[in-house]
Every structure is written in C-alpha cells, then in structure tokens.
Design a protein around this motif. Structure first.
Motif, PDB file in Angstrom:
ATOM      1  N   HIS A  34      -7.377 -11.217  -1.894  1.00  0.00           N
ATOM      2  CA  HIS A  34      -5.922 -11.324  -1.916  1.00  0.00           C
ATOM      3  C   HIS A  34      -5.455 -12.594  -1.221  1.00  0.00           C
ATOM      4  O   HIS A  34      -4.562 -13.302  -1.710  1.00  0.00           O
ATOM      5  CB  HIS A  34      -5.276 -10.098  -1.256  1.00  0.00           C
ATOM      6  CG  HIS A  34      -3.787 -10.178  -1.210  1.00  0.00           C
ATOM      7  ND1 HIS A  34      -3.098 -10.417  -0.045  1.00  0.00           N
ATOM      8  CD2 HIS A  34      -2.853 -10.088  -2.194  1.00  0.00           C
ATOM      9  CE1 HIS A  34      -1.798 -10.451  -0.310  1.00  0.00           C
ATOM     10  NE2 HIS A  34      -1.628 -10.257  -1.595  1.00  0.00           N
ATOM     11  N   ARG A  88     -13.445  -3.319   1.821  1.00  0.00           N
ATOM     12  CA  ARG A  88     -12.078  -3.535   2.300  1.00  0.00           C
ATOM     13  C   ARG A  88     -11.892  -4.998   2.700  1.00  0.00           C
ATOM     14  O   ARG A  88     -10.884  -5.628   2.372  1.00  0.00           O
ATOM     15  CB  ARG A  88     -11.823  -2.611   3.481  1.00  0.00           C
ATOM     16  CG  ARG A  88     -10.382  -2.444   3.875  1.00  0.00           C
ATOM     17  CD  ARG A  88     -10.252  -1.311   4.855  1.00  0.00           C
ATOM     18  NE  ARG A  88     -10.830  -1.631   6.158  1.00  0.00           N
ATOM     19  CZ  ARG A  88     -11.337  -0.735   6.994  1.00  0.00           C
ATOM     20  NH1 ARG A  88     -11.372   0.543   6.664  1.00  0.00           N
ATOM     21  NH2 ARG A  88     -11.804  -1.092   8.158  1.00  0.00           N
ATOM     22  N   GLU A 131      -7.140   1.928   5.926  1.00  0.00           N
ATOM     23  CA  GLU A 131      -7.058   1.005   4.790  1.00  0.00           C
ATOM     24  C   GLU A 131      -5.651   0.447   4.662  1.00  0.00           C
ATOM     25  O   GLU A 131      -5.446  -0.752   4.446  1.00  0.00           O
ATOM     26  CB  GLU A 131      -7.440   1.726   3.489  1.00  0.00           C
ATOM     27  CG  GLU A 131      -8.903   1.729   3.173  1.00  0.00           C
ATOM     28  CD  GLU A 131      -9.203   2.425   1.849  1.00  0.00           C
ATOM     29  OE1 GLU A 131      -8.424   2.285   0.890  1.00  0.00           O
ATOM     30  OE2 GLU A 131     -10.219   3.137   1.790  1.00  0.00           O
ATOM     31  N   TYR A 141      -1.469  -0.772  -4.089  1.00  0.00           N
ATOM     32  CA  TYR A 141      -2.748  -0.127  -3.750  1.00  0.00           C
ATOM     33  C   TYR A 141      -2.460   1.271  -3.216  1.00  0.00           C
ATOM     34  O   TYR A 141      -1.663   1.436  -2.285  1.00  0.00           O
ATOM     35  CB  TYR A 141      -3.433  -0.987  -2.692  1.00  0.00           C
ATOM     36  CG  TYR A 141      -4.827  -0.614  -2.272  1.00  0.00           C
ATOM     37  CD1 TYR A 141      -5.910  -1.377  -2.681  1.00  0.00           C
ATOM     38  CD2 TYR A 141      -5.075   0.462  -1.424  1.00  0.00           C
ATOM     39  CE1 TYR A 141      -7.203  -1.080  -2.247  1.00  0.00           C
ATOM     40  CE2 TYR A 141      -6.366   0.769  -1.000  1.00  0.00           C
ATOM     41  CZ  TYR A 141      -7.417  -0.013  -1.420  1.00  0.00           C
ATOM     42  OH  TYR A 141      -8.692   0.284  -1.003  1.00  0.00           O
ATOM     43  N   ILE A 153      -0.308  -7.025  -5.499  1.00  0.00           N
ATOM     44  CA  ILE A 153      -1.137  -5.817  -5.541  1.00  0.00           C
ATOM     45  C   ILE A 153      -0.336  -4.611  -5.081  1.00  0.00           C
ATOM     46  O   ILE A 153       0.391  -4.685  -4.085  1.00  0.00           O
ATOM     47  CB  ILE A 153      -2.388  -5.972  -4.647  1.00  0.00           C
ATOM     48  CG1 ILE A 153      -3.301  -7.081  -5.191  1.00  0.00           C
ATOM     49  CG2 ILE A 153      -3.162  -4.662  -4.539  1.00  0.00           C
ATOM     50  CD1 ILE A 153      -4.511  -7.373  -4.293  1.00  0.00           C
ATOM     51  N   SER A 176      -2.625  -4.204   3.971  1.00  0.00           N
ATOM     52  CA  SER A 176      -1.286  -4.425   3.436  1.00  0.00           C
ATOM     53  C   SER A 176      -0.519  -5.557   4.101  1.00  0.00           C
ATOM     54  O   SER A 176      -0.767  -5.921   5.251  1.00  0.00           O
ATOM     55  CB  SER A 176      -0.470  -3.138   3.588  1.00  0.00           C
ATOM     56  OG  SER A 176      -0.270  -2.859   4.961  1.00  0.00           O
ATOM     57  N   PHE A 222      -4.396  -0.621  -7.776  1.00  0.00           N
ATOM     58  CA  PHE A 222      -5.645  -0.031  -7.281  1.00  0.00           C
ATOM     59  C   PHE A 222      -5.389   1.436  -6.948  1.00  0.00           C
ATOM     60  O   PHE A 222      -4.526   1.735  -6.114  1.00  0.00           O
ATOM     61  CB  PHE A 222      -6.117  -0.746  -6.014  1.00  0.00           C
ATOM     62  CG  PHE A 222      -6.694  -2.120  -6.233  1.00  0.00           C
ATOM     63  CD1 PHE A 222      -8.061  -2.320  -6.223  1.00  0.00           C
ATOM     64  CD2 PHE A 222      -5.870  -3.214  -6.426  1.00  0.00           C
ATOM     65  CE1 PHE A 222      -8.600  -3.581  -6.392  1.00  0.00           C
ATOM     66  CE2 PHE A 222      -6.392  -4.478  -6.607  1.00  0.00           C
ATOM     67  CZ  PHE A 222      -7.764  -4.673  -6.594  1.00  0.00           C
ATOM     68  N   ASP A 223      -6.132   2.336  -7.571  1.00  0.00           N
ATOM     69  CA  ASP A 223      -5.969   3.771  -7.315  1.00  0.00           C
ATOM     70  C   ASP A 223      -7.158   4.295  -6.509  1.00  0.00           C
ATOM     71  O   ASP A 223      -8.198   4.635  -7.065  1.00  0.00           O
ATOM     72  CB  ASP A 223      -5.842   4.531  -8.630  1.00  0.00           C
ATOM     73  CG  ASP A 223      -5.462   5.998  -8.422  1.00  0.00           C
ATOM     74  OD1 ASP A 223      -5.136   6.364  -7.269  1.00  0.00           O
ATOM     75  OD2 ASP A 223      -5.490   6.772  -9.388  1.00  0.00           O
ATOM     76  N   THR A 250      -3.814   4.769  -1.418  1.00  0.00           N
ATOM     77  CA  THR A 250      -4.875   5.351  -0.596  1.00  0.00           C
ATOM     78  C   THR A 250      -4.312   6.480   0.244  1.00  0.00           C
ATOM     79  O   THR A 250      -3.099   6.544   0.477  1.00  0.00           O
ATOM     80  CB  THR A 250      -5.519   4.289   0.327  1.00  0.00           C
ATOM     81  OG1 THR A 250      -6.588   4.878   1.063  1.00  0.00           O
ATOM     82  CG2 THR A 250      -4.505   3.728   1.308  1.00  0.00           C
ATOM     83  N   ILE A 273     -11.749  -7.175  -0.472  1.00  0.00           N
ATOM     84  CA  ILE A 273     -10.455  -7.102  -1.154  1.00  0.00           C
ATOM     85  C   ILE A 273      -9.420  -7.935  -0.410  1.00  0.00           C
ATOM     86  O   ILE A 273      -8.613  -8.648  -1.019  1.00  0.00           O
ATOM     87  CB  ILE A 273      -9.998  -5.629  -1.288  1.00  0.00           C
ATOM     88  CG1 ILE A 273     -10.913  -4.889  -2.273  1.00  0.00           C
ATOM     89  CG2 ILE A 273      -8.546  -5.542  -1.762  1.00  0.00           C
ATOM     90  CD1 ILE A 273     -10.663  -3.399  -2.341  1.00  0.00           C
ATOM     91  N   VAL A 318       0.844  -1.189   0.000  1.00  0.00           N
ATOM     92  CA  VAL A 318       0.000   0.000   0.000  1.00  0.00           C
ATOM     93  C   VAL A 318       0.883   1.244   0.000  1.00  0.00           C
ATOM     94  O   VAL A 318       1.786   1.375   0.828  1.00  0.00           O
ATOM     95  CB  VAL A 318      -0.948   0.024   1.216  1.00  0.00           C
ATOM     96  CG1 VAL A 318      -1.716   1.343   1.261  1.00  0.00           C
ATOM     97  CG2 VAL A 318      -1.931  -1.140   1.140  1.00  0.00           C
TER      98      VAL A 318
END
Length: 370
Positions: free
Chosen positions: A180, A173, A196, A189, A187, A201, A157-158, A191, A176, A33
């Motif tokens: 995973h 959340r 999150e 990601y 991934i 993460s 992921f944006d 944020t 996801i 993340v």
C-alpha cells in the motif's frame, strides 16, 4: 466528495435490517479497515461495494459515478477473498491473468502486467505451478497478484489473512502494508482482528450490529473511543472500564472510586470540564499501559496519580508483565515492564496516567466530550 462514497446505505433481508444508514467517504489512496465481530455487517457492506449484494437504500459511488445496480465486472474493482478462490486446474500465471483475458486485454499487455506484479510479490518462480502445490502464504500472494494485475480503482479485501497461522499472518500483514505504501492504492479491508485494523489502516470504521460506531484514525479510535463498545473492542488487552463518581476538590474534578479493600480513592482528572458532572456517576476508562509502576510511568505526562492497591495476580508475557487488581469492583489490568518488581498478594504503589483517562456516560455509554 470522496474517491469512494457510501451515502446513507442500508441493507435489509425481508423485515430484518442488517445495515443502518452507513456514511463513509474514502479518499484516493486511503486504507480503510472495516472492523467488528461476526455478524456486524462489515462483509455485507464490502459485498455491496463490490456489487455482489444489492443496496436496499442509499448510494455507493466510485470516482463520482453512482454504481448502484452496476454489474461487478463494470465497477473496476478487484477483490481478494478469504478463501483465495483460485482455479485449481490453472497455473499461477493463468490464475493471475484470467480476468485480464476475459476483459479482452491483449496478450503482450497481460504478460507485462504478470511479470511486473510477480516481481513485486516475489513469486516469479511460482508462475508455472498449480494452486494445490502452494503453501497458504503463497496462495494468498497469488490472490493478491490477481487483483494487482487489474490495476483497479479500489481493492477490496475480505478477511484475507484469517486462514493463515499466526506468524505468517504477521508477515503478510507487513507485506500488505508495504504494498500500500509503495502503490498508494485505495483499499477497503474487512477483518475481525483489531490488531490488523490498527496496524494496516489510515482510518478505521468500527462496526457493531449494523451501525458504524466510530470512524477515525487508529490514534483517534484508540485514544478517544466514541463509546464503551469501541473502548473495549479496540486494544489488547482491552481498555479497563469501571464505575466511578465525579467529585470536585479545590475546583478540580476527581474520579472517586473504591480500591480492593473498599477504601475510597480519588484520581485527579486532567479534563476541567468534567467538573460539570460533580456528584454524578460515570464509567472511567483507562488503558492497561496507563497503569504501571512508578519507574515505568510516562515521563511526559503532567498528571501521574499514585494509587496504593492490592495486587491480584501477575502474568509474565515476555516483554510485558500484566498485573491484575480490583478497582471499582472490577478486575483491572495494568501493563508493566518485564522486570517490574511486583508480586501477587502485595500492596503496591500503582502509577496511573490520568491524562489518558476517558469518561463515559453510564446511561448512554457514550464518551463524555472533553
């Protein structure tokens, strides 16, 4: 070498440098993340991995292949955007398989991938609908499904949950995270939401002003922040940071600090090498949950220090009660049990877990290594 390697990557727009020599290795199956405030460079870095932004200097490689200058369609990545980016005139099923069709994947393979992913995301009943007929959460699932059918090397992921309401954000959340853990996908990601970042993460890169401030596991980021910025950005409420001075008593370093009445208090450190800072000013960092009532203190800690201080205000918050007090000339937040017997204006015996305390250099704001 990682599955995804970002080596000495910089990005400039004219004379303005927005990313400064970023170095990150992402292993296969990892959930990285990128977290930070608006304008810190996290989305720019994600777009560079995707090929939507050029690289000023440095290299990005996926599975050992340098992808600088490689067209996004040739990178075998899939991206989930904040805006979902669904085609309004296509059905859900057509949206999800459009990319496969453009890559020449035969129809039977497309239909099998669609069935498998729709079942995984529990959206089989939505395949014939148009995006305009879906809720925000359903659209988010479709956007994720469009990425999943591709079976890419890396998912990007944006800020995919920022348009959802608070409850749905928590639900998605969880979904996801489940995906995973089931698929073991790689991934990256982006944020600005540190909750999150902490919950999703396997590792976090905290970014600020184009620099990676710290790269580590959620526990490393939370317990041993690299600097004051990371300490106060990660955590809700944020870590309390207050000026103090190191004094040594009987060979043991203490944080000398003034309470709400101006009286000097000494809080015993658990890190003996802070004695090297004897007589010097520091910034003392303590998480709110490490300041509580005596009955709620961590029973496994070997260094609970009692501090009698004046209570400012109390804020009941369901499962917790947040208690404010003044320490070191700063407003400090303590996190207590919902039934803690504490009232505004009273003197109270706070219990501080000094095993969890960290010290920062007031000049550099970097954590003092212990």
């Amino acid at each position: 070498m990682g599955f995804l390697d970002i080596r000495n990557v910089t990005k400039s727009y004219g004379f303005v440098q927005v990313l400064h020599e970023v170095n990150i290795e992402v292993q296969e199956g990892e959930f990285l993340v990128l977290v930070g405030p608006s304008g810190c460079g996290k989305s720019t870095l994600l777009n560079m991995i995707a090929g939507l932004e050029g690289i000023t200097s440095g290299d990005i490689s996926i599975k050992g292949r340098v992808v600088n200058g490689v067209h996004p369609s040739k990178r075998n990545i899939a991206m989930v955007f904040q805006s979902y980016a669904l085609y309004p005139n296509m059905t859900v099923g057509q949206n999800m398989t459009f990319g496969l069709e453009m890559h020449g994947v035969p129809k039977p393979e497309r239909e099998k991938a669609l069935r498998d992913v729709a079942k995984l995301l529990q959206i089989e009943n939505l395949l014939d609908r148009k995006p305009g007929q879906l809720s925000g959460g359903q659209r988010q699932r479709v956007a994720m499904g469009r990425a999943l059918v591709r079976n890419p090397d890396v998912f990007l992921f944006d800020e995919p949950l920022s348009n959802l309401d608070a409850k749905l954000r928590v639900d998605m959340r969880t979904e996801i995270k489940k995906l995973h853990e089931k698929l073991k996908t790689t991934i990256v990601y982006v944020t600005h939401d540190q909750i999150e970042a902490m919950t999703l993460s396997t590792r976090i890169a905290v970014m600020f002003k184009g620099y990676v401030q710290q790269l580590g596991t959620p526990k490393e980021i939370y317990d041993t922040p690299a600097n004051v910025y990371v300490a106060t950005f990660m955590g809700s409420p944020a870590m309390n940071v207050m000026p103090a001075r190191v004094v040594v008593k009987d060979g043991i370093p203490h944080a000398e600090i003034k309470d709400a009445k101006g009286a000097v208090q000494n809080l015993r450190f658990s890190q003996p090498n802070l004695a090297d800072w004897s007589g010097k000013d520091i910034l003392l960092g303590i998480r709110p949950e490490s300041i509580t009532d005596p009955d709620g203190a961590d029973r496994n800690s070997k260094n609970i220090v009692s501090l009698r201080n004046l209570v400012g205000v109390t804020e009941p918050a369901g499962a917790d009660t947040f208690v404010a007090m003044e320490l070191g000339g700063k407003d400090i937040i303590a996190r207590m049990r919902a039934d803690a017997n504490v009232r505004s204006g009273q003197e109270f015996d706070f219990a501080i877990n000094m095993e969890k305390a960290v010290a920062f250099d007031p000049n550099t704001e970097e954590r003092i290594k212990t």
